[in-house]
Design a protein around this motif. Structure first.
Motif, PDB file in Angstrom:
ATOM      1  N   ASN A 138      35.717  38.029  48.179  1.00  0.00           N
ATOM      2  CA  ASN A 138      34.299  38.230  47.918  1.00  0.00           C
ATOM      3  C   ASN A 138      34.091  39.273  46.819  1.00  0.00           C
ATOM      4  OD1 ASN A 138      31.433  37.806  48.547  1.00  0.00           O
ATOM      5  ND2 ASN A 138      31.538  39.931  49.231  1.00  0.00           N
ATOM      6  N   SER A 139      34.822  40.367  46.887  1.00  0.00           N
ATOM      7  CA  SER A 139      34.685  41.424  45.878  1.00  0.00           C
ATOM      8  C   SER A 139      35.103  40.940  44.494  1.00  0.00           C
ATOM      9  CB  SER A 139      35.522  42.652  46.257  1.00  0.00           C
ATOM     10  OG  SER A 139      35.050  43.217  47.455  1.00  0.00           O
ATOM     11  N   VAL A 140      36.211  40.209  44.426  1.00  0.00           N
ATOM     12  CA  VAL A 140      36.696  39.718  43.133  1.00  0.00           C
ATOM     13  C   VAL A 140      35.744  38.648  42.590  1.00  0.00           C
ATOM     14  CG1 VAL A 140      38.576  38.502  41.942  1.00  0.00           C
ATOM     15  CG2 VAL A 140      39.101  40.286  43.612  1.00  0.00           C
ATOM     16  N   THR A 141      35.282  37.779  43.443  1.00  0.00           N
ATOM     17  CA  THR A 141      34.413  36.688  43.009  1.00  0.00           C
ATOM     18  C   THR A 141      33.026  37.190  42.599  1.00  0.00           C
ATOM     19  OG1 THR A 141      35.562  35.143  44.460  1.00  0.00           O
ATOM     20  CG2 THR A 141      33.381  34.477  43.689  1.00  0.00           C
ATOM     21  N   ASN A 142      32.430  38.037  43.423  1.00  0.00           N
ATOM     22  CA  ASN A 142      31.031  38.430  43.219  1.00  0.00           C
ATOM     23  C   ASN A 142      30.851  39.823  42.643  1.00  0.00           C
ATOM     24  OD1 ASN A 142      30.036  35.959  44.375  1.00  0.00           O
ATOM     25  ND2 ASN A 142      30.710  36.772  46.341  1.00  0.00           N
ATOM     26  N   GLY A 143      31.913  40.605  42.576  1.00  0.00           N
ATOM     27  CA  GLY A 143      31.791  41.992  42.147  1.00  0.00           C
ATOM     28  C   GLY A 143      31.319  42.860  43.304  1.00  0.00           C
ATOM     29  N   LYS A 144      31.472  44.167  43.123  1.00  0.00           N
ATOM     30  CA  LYS A 144      31.028  45.096  44.166  1.00  0.00           C
ATOM     31  C   LYS A 144      30.917  46.474  43.545  1.00  0.00           C
ATOM     32  CE  LYS A 144      31.822  46.758  48.760  1.00  0.00           C
ATOM     33  NZ  LYS A 144      32.453  46.560  50.025  1.00  0.00           N
ATOM     34  N   GLY A 145      29.790  47.122  43.747  1.00  0.00           N
ATOM     35  CA  GLY A 145      29.585  48.434  43.155  1.00  0.00           C
ATOM     36  C   GLY A 145      29.688  48.338  41.646  1.00  0.00           C
ATOM     37  N   GLY A 146      30.577  49.141  41.054  1.00  0.00           N
ATOM     38  CA  GLY A 146      30.778  49.117  39.608  1.00  0.00           C
ATOM     39  C   GLY A 146      31.724  48.028  39.137  1.00  0.00           C
ATOM     40  N   MET A 147      32.287  47.271  40.069  1.00  0.00           N
ATOM     41  CA  MET A 147      33.232  46.215  39.690  1.00  0.00           C
ATOM     42  C   MET A 147      32.472  44.938  39.352  1.00  0.00           C
ATOM     43  SD  MET A 147      36.388  44.738  41.889  1.00  0.00           S
ATOM     44  CE  MET A 147      36.793  43.011  41.808  1.00  0.00           C
ATOM     45  N   PRO A 148      32.763  44.351  38.195  1.00  0.00           N
ATOM     46  CA  PRO A 148      32.079  43.108  37.827  1.00  0.00           C
ATOM     47  C   PRO A 148      32.627  41.902  38.584  1.00  0.00           C
ATOM     48  CG  PRO A 148      33.715  43.644  36.178  1.00  0.00           C
ATOM     49  CD  PRO A 148      33.697  44.795  37.155  1.00  0.00           C
ATOM     50  N   SER A 149      31.868  40.832  38.540  1.00  0.00           N
ATOM     51  CA  SER A 149      32.315  39.557  39.094  1.00  0.00           C
ATOM     52  C   SER A 149      33.380  38.956  38.177  1.00  0.00           C
ATOM     53  CB  SER A 149      31.130  38.594  39.184  1.00  0.00           C
ATOM     54  OG  SER A 149      31.580  37.277  39.378  1.00  0.00           O
ATOM     55  N   PHE A 150      34.398  38.368  38.793  1.00  0.00           N
ATOM     56  CA  PHE A 150      35.438  37.689  38.026  1.00  0.00           C
ATOM     57  C   PHE A 150      35.419  36.181  38.274  1.00  0.00           C
ATOM     58  CE2 PHE A 150      36.895  42.008  37.797  1.00  0.00           C
ATOM     59  CZ  PHE A 150      37.487  42.090  36.553  1.00  0.00           C
ATOM     60  N   LYS A 151      34.320  35.666  38.848  1.00  0.00           N
ATOM     61  CA  LYS A 151      34.273  34.234  39.184  1.00  0.00           C
ATOM     62  C   LYS A 151      34.389  33.334  37.964  1.00  0.00           C
ATOM     63  CE  LYS A 151      29.265  34.037  39.491  1.00  0.00           C
ATOM     64  NZ  LYS A 151      28.193  34.029  40.445  1.00  0.00           N
ATOM     65  N   ASP A 152      33.934  33.808  36.811  1.00  0.00           N
ATOM     66  CA  ASP A 152      34.045  32.997  35.601  1.00  0.00           C
ATOM     67  C   ASP A 152      35.283  33.352  34.772  1.00  0.00           C
ATOM     68  OD1 ASP A 152      31.671  31.638  36.183  1.00  0.00           O
ATOM     69  OD2 ASP A 152      30.447  33.168  35.207  1.00  0.00           O
ATOM     70  N   ALA A 153      35.988  34.392  35.172  1.00  0.00           N
ATOM     71  CA  ALA A 153      37.143  34.853  34.402  1.00  0.00           C
ATOM     72  C   ALA A 153      38.477  34.484  35.040  1.00  0.00           C
ATOM     73  CB  ALA A 153      37.074  36.372  34.227  1.00  0.00           C
ATOM     74  N   LEU A 154      38.489  34.287  36.359  1.00  0.00           N
ATOM     75  CA  LEU A 154      39.738  33.984  37.071  1.00  0.00           C
ATOM     76  C   LEU A 154      39.604  32.673  37.837  1.00  0.00           C
ATOM     77  CD1 LEU A 154      40.508  37.500  38.601  1.00  0.00           C
ATOM     78  CD2 LEU A 154      41.657  36.435  36.655  1.00  0.00           C
ATOM     79  N   THR A 155      40.676  31.919  37.875  1.00  0.00           N
ATOM     80  CA  THR A 155      40.708  30.706  38.683  1.00  0.00           C
ATOM     81  C   THR A 155      40.976  31.091  40.139  1.00  0.00           C
ATOM     82  OG1 THR A 155      43.098  30.387  38.476  1.00  0.00           O
ATOM     83  CG2 THR A 155      41.690  29.431  36.726  1.00  0.00           C
ATOM     84  N   PRO A 156      40.678  30.198  41.077  1.00  0.00           N
ATOM     85  CA  PRO A 156      41.033  30.469  42.467  1.00  0.00           C
ATOM     86  C   PRO A 156      42.534  30.756  42.637  1.00  0.00           C
ATOM     87  CG  PRO A 156      39.485  28.660  42.377  1.00  0.00           C
ATOM     88  CD  PRO A 156      39.875  28.977  40.957  1.00  0.00           C
TER      89      PRO A 156
END
Length: 109
Positions: free
Chosen positions: A73-91
């Motif tokens: 969830n954190s990697v996909t949607n981001g959390k706090g100051g961390m951006p979302s990586f849903k468009d940058a990383l494959t599953p």
């Protein structure tokens, strides 16, 4: 066997079983590929080999290894100051990152 030696033998057995479980849960190849992906994608904020103070970005060495849902969830949607990586990383890339982080870099289950 003395109680102290029994306790030491039991502790050694638990550590060995944990190491075997980590390798069974995460194939070594996935951990190694996850390390490579981590260094390309995450190390700028989370530190080389996950070594960071945790002051500017979460110290991933402390991430709960039993909470893969939180990780994804954190990697996909981001959390706090961390951006979302849903468009940058494959599953698959996220899965490899979890193998690396979830195994404490291959050191723990």
């Amino acid at each position: 066997m003395s109680p102290a030696r029994t306790a030491i033998a039991l502790a050694a057995g638990v550590l060995f079983a944990s190491a075997v479980a980590a390798q069974a849960r995460f194939p070594v190849d996935d951990i190694n590929k996850g390390r490579e992906q981590f260094h390309r994608t995450c190390s700028q904020c989370h530190g080389y080999n996950m070594v960071s103070s945790g002051t500017t970005a979460y110290d991933l060495r402390r991430f709960p290894v039993d909470d893969s849902g939180r990780f994804f969830n954190s990697v996909t949607n981001g959390k706090g100051g961390m951006p979302s990586f849903k468009d940058a990383l494959t599953p698959e890339q996220m899965k490899l990152l979890w193998a690396y982080v979830g195994s404490r870099g291959g050191k723990e289950p």
